[in-house]
Design a protein around this motif. Structure first.
Motif, PDB file in Angstrom:
ATOM      1  N   ALA A 199       0.830  -1.208   0.000  1.00 40.60           N
ATOM      2  CA  ALA A 199       0.000   0.000   0.000  1.00 40.60           C
ATOM      3  C   ALA A 199       0.864   1.257   0.000  1.00 40.60           C
ATOM      4  N   ASP A 200       1.951   1.206   0.749  1.00 40.88           N
ATOM      5  CA  ASP A 200       2.830   2.372   0.803  1.00 40.88           C
ATOM      6  C   ASP A 200       3.546   2.605  -0.529  1.00 40.88           C
ATOM      7  N   SER A 201       3.792   1.538  -1.281  1.00 42.03           N
ATOM      8  CA  SER A 201       4.485   1.684  -2.568  1.00 42.03           C
ATOM      9  C   SER A 201       3.617   2.350  -3.623  1.00 42.03           C
ATOM     10  N   ARG A 202       2.353   2.578  -3.329  1.00 50.37           N
ATOM     11  CA  ARG A 202       1.457   3.278  -4.240  1.00 50.37           C
ATOM     12  C   ARG A 202       1.284   4.749  -3.874  1.00 50.37           C
ATOM     13  N   ARG A 203       2.052   5.239  -2.923  1.00 53.86           N
ATOM     14  CA  ARG A 203       1.929   6.635  -2.476  1.00 53.86           C
ATOM     15  C   ARG A 203       3.272   7.340  -2.650  1.00 53.86           C
ATOM     16  N   SER A 204       3.657   7.544  -3.887  1.00 54.58           N
ATOM     17  CA  SER A 204       4.956   8.148  -4.164  1.00 54.58           C
ATOM     18  C   SER A 204       4.903   9.656  -4.324  1.00 54.58           C
ATOM     19  N   PHE A 205       3.805  10.164  -4.870  1.00 53.39           N
ATOM     20  CA  PHE A 205       3.712  11.600  -5.201  1.00 53.39           C
ATOM     21  C   PHE A 205       2.729  12.298  -4.267  1.00 53.39           C
ATOM     22  N   PRO A 206       3.180  13.399  -3.614  1.00 52.97           N
ATOM     23  CA  PRO A 206       4.546  13.948  -3.547  1.00 52.97           C
ATOM     24  C   PRO A 206       5.316  13.307  -2.402  1.00 52.97           C
ATOM     25  N   SER A 207       6.563  13.658  -2.267  1.00 61.83           N
ATOM     26  CA  SER A 207       7.402  13.108  -1.208  1.00 61.83           C
ATOM     27  C   SER A 207       7.027  13.734   0.134  1.00 61.83           C
ATOM     28  N   GLY A 208       6.604  12.887   1.065  1.00 59.29           N
ATOM     29  CA  GLY A 208       6.262  13.384   2.396  1.00 59.29           C
ATOM     30  C   GLY A 208       7.482  13.848   3.168  1.00 59.29           C
ATOM     31  N   HIS A 209       8.607  13.142   3.009  1.00 58.16           N
ATOM     32  CA  HIS A 209       9.842  13.567   3.669  1.00 58.16           C
ATOM     33  C   HIS A 209      10.263  14.953   3.182  1.00 58.16           C
ATOM     34  N   SER A 210      10.176  15.178   1.874  1.00 58.50           N
ATOM     35  CA  SER A 210      10.607  16.464   1.316  1.00 58.50           C
ATOM     36  C   SER A 210       9.693  17.597   1.762  1.00 58.50           C
ATOM     37  N   SER A 211       8.383  17.377   1.704  1.00 57.81           N
ATOM     38  CA  SER A 211       7.463  18.433   2.115  1.00 57.81           C
ATOM     39  C   SER A 211       7.624  18.764   3.589  1.00 57.81           C
ATOM     40  N   CYS A 212       7.811  17.746   4.424  1.00 58.91           N
ATOM     41  CA  CYS A 212       7.989  17.979   5.860  1.00 58.91           C
ATOM     42  C   CYS A 212       9.309  18.697   6.134  1.00 58.91           C
ATOM     43  N   ALA A 213      10.394  18.217   5.525  1.00 59.46           N
ATOM     44  CA  ALA A 213      11.704  18.814   5.772  1.00 59.46           C
ATOM     45  C   ALA A 213      11.768  20.258   5.275  1.00 59.46           C
ATOM     46  N   PHE A 214      11.258  20.500   4.073  1.00 60.53           N
ATOM     47  CA  PHE A 214      11.313  21.865   3.541  1.00 60.53           C
ATOM     48  C   PHE A 214      10.393  22.788   4.318  1.00 60.53           C
ATOM     49  N   TYR A 215       9.253  22.279   4.775  1.00 67.78           N
ATOM     50  CA  TYR A 215       8.396  23.144   5.590  1.00 67.78           C
ATOM     51  C   TYR A 215       9.106  23.543   6.882  1.00 67.78           C
ATOM     52  N   ILE A 216       9.669  22.575   7.580  1.00 70.73           N
ATOM     53  CA  ILE A 216      10.296  22.852   8.874  1.00 70.73           C
ATOM     54  C   ILE A 216      11.467  23.805   8.726  1.00 70.73           C
ATOM     55  N   PHE A 217      12.359  23.521   7.802  1.00 76.42           N
ATOM     56  CA  PHE A 217      13.607  24.278   7.747  1.00 76.42           C
ATOM     57  C   PHE A 217      13.466  25.587   6.967  1.00 76.42           C
ATOM     58  N   THR A 266      10.709  13.977  -9.534  1.00 79.34           N
ATOM     59  CA  THR A 266       9.581  14.902  -9.593  1.00 79.34           C
ATOM     60  C   THR A 266       8.760  14.866  -8.301  1.00 79.34           C
ATOM     61  N   ASP A 267       8.711  13.716  -7.639  1.00 84.20           N
ATOM     62  CA  ASP A 267       8.038  13.638  -6.336  1.00 84.20           C
ATOM     63  C   ASP A 267       8.729  14.539  -5.323  1.00 84.20           C
ATOM     64  N   VAL A 268      10.055  14.511  -5.336  1.00 78.51           N
ATOM     65  CA  VAL A 268      10.837  15.304  -4.389  1.00 78.51           C
ATOM     66  C   VAL A 268      10.665  16.797  -4.664  1.00 78.51           C
ATOM     67  N   ILE A 269      10.683  17.171  -5.949  1.00 75.86           N
ATOM     68  CA  ILE A 269      10.511  18.586  -6.298  1.00 75.86           C
ATOM     69  C   ILE A 269       9.131  19.079  -5.873  1.00 75.86           C
ATOM     70  N   ALA A 270       8.105  18.259  -6.121  1.00 75.10           N
ATOM     71  CA  ALA A 270       6.747  18.650  -5.735  1.00 75.10           C
ATOM     72  C   ALA A 270       6.626  18.782  -4.223  1.00 75.10           C
ATOM     73  N   GLY A 271       7.218  17.851  -3.480  1.00 70.82           N
ATOM     74  CA  GLY A 271       7.179  17.943  -2.025  1.00 70.82           C
ATOM     75  C   GLY A 271       7.910  19.166  -1.502  1.00 70.82           C
ATOM     76  N   ALA A 272       9.049  19.484  -2.120  1.00 71.86           N
ATOM     77  CA  ALA A 272       9.804  20.667  -1.704  1.00 71.86           C
ATOM     78  C   ALA A 272       9.020  21.942  -1.969  1.00 71.86           C
ATOM     79  N   LEU A 273       8.376  22.029  -3.127  1.00 72.55           N
ATOM     80  CA  LEU A 273       7.588  23.213  -3.443  1.00 72.55           C
ATOM     81  C   LEU A 273       6.381  23.346  -2.519  1.00 72.55           C
TER      82      LEU A 273
END
Length: 329
Positions: A199-217, A266-273
């Motif tokens: 189930a987790d392998s079907r949730r690639s877009f966007p990157s949760g790690h990237s969105s969380c990290a970029f939001y915090i920092f 592209t998942d990482v870029i979307a999460g960062a944005l």
């Protein structure tokens, strides 16, 4: 007797705190049960090389982002803010020597200094409170939007075939250049027993790690800029160093997700944005929306401290401090 406006202000802020706790608890429970929520099942081609990468453990587990932020707060953010507060409190004493020749009671000047210091501390605590609540609200919004898009998009991770092991794509059933290699599989019959990982392998877009990290920092970098940009810390490069370090952490987290075959770039870029946009909203737009109520509360506090001041010493010092604070904002 407390003013009705102050009572209304306190009631609203208590409600805001309770609401934030409920929202954060709901997001935590949703994240723990994410695999039970429906996710869009996207089809795939067996010869799609973008989803046939091997499975690798995460270099940066999700919980380490939450641990890294308090560590960064202690090492960089909190000391800088405390130094700035001490600098503001000591600035009110700079004119003491100029007043030695004046015919004003020393006790009155000391009372004025103490009143200004109390106002400075109250304003600092108020600013810190609003920053924390704005941060938590943005953190909730970031996680909510990320999870909604993940389930709605249903994009397959780069290691999907390795995790799912679909029966239709087994090497025994395929031959190079055959029609089966170009078969579009809509409903994958996974041979793996790890249903949570599938189930987790079907949730690639966007990157949760990237969105969380970029939001915090990014939030941290903007907050430091708003708080300390005009202090001596910016001139000695401590402030730019803290901001660059925070952004470096976010970039490293995002890069690790691609290297670990967890996300497409592209998942990482979307999460960062996404994380950056919500951080900007939480530090620039949201404070303006709440500014009116906090300004009323600050004015009430200042007025109470300036009562019984016939010589006008406290009023003069408070007005000077207010002008300085307006210049910083």
């Amino acid at each position: 007797m407390p003013h009705p406006t102050v009572n209304a202000f306190c009631a609203v802020e208590v409600f805001n705190c309770v609401l934030l706790l409920v929202l954060l608890l709901a997001e935590y429970l949703t994240a723990k049960t994410a695999n039970l929520l429906p996710v869009f099942h996207r089809g795939f081609f067996c010869d799609d090389e973008t989803i046939r990468y091997p499975y690798k453990d995460s270099t940066v587990p999700y919980w380490t982002i939450g641990m890294a932020y308090p560590a960064f707060l202690v090492l960089f953010m909190l000391p800088l803010v405390v130094i700035q507060l001490r600098s503001q409190m000591s600035s009110g004493n700079g004119n003491k020597a100029k007043r030695k020749g004046e015919n004003k009671p020393i006790c009155r000047n000391n009372e004025a200094d103490e009143a200004v210091h109390r106002i400075q501390i109250n304003q600092f605590l108020s600013t810190y409170y609003y920053s924390v609540t704005n941060f938590l609200f943005g953190f909730y919004v970031s996680g909510l939007l990320t999870n909604i898009v993940k389930h709605a998009a249903g994009r397959l991770r780069p290691n999907f075939v390795s995790v799912c092991d679909p029966a239709a794509c087994k090497s025994s059933n395929l031959s190079e250049g055959s029609a089966l290699t170009q078969l579009y599989v809509l409903h994958a019959d996974c041979l793996s027993d790890d249903h949570d990982a599938i189930a987790d392998s079907r949730r690639s877009f966007p990157s949760g790690h990237s969105s969380c990290a970029f939001y915090i920092f990014v939030f941290t970098a903007i907050y430091l800029q708003q708080t300390l940009s005009r202090s001596c810390l910016a001139k000695c490069l401590l402030l730019p160093l803290a901001q660059a370090t925070s952004l470096l952490f976010a970039v490293l987290v995002a890069v690790s997700r691609v290297c670990d075959n967890k996300h497409h770039y592209t998942d990482v870029i979307a999460g960062a944005l996404l994380g950056t946009a919500i951080a900007y909203f939480s530090t620039v737009c949201l404070p303006k929306m709440r500014q009116g109520r906090s300004a009323v509360h600050t004015d009430r506090t200042s007025n109470r401290m300036c009562l019984n001041d016939p010589n006008g010493v406290m009023a003069e010092k408070v007005s000077m401090h207010t002008i300085a604070e307006d210049d910083l904002t």
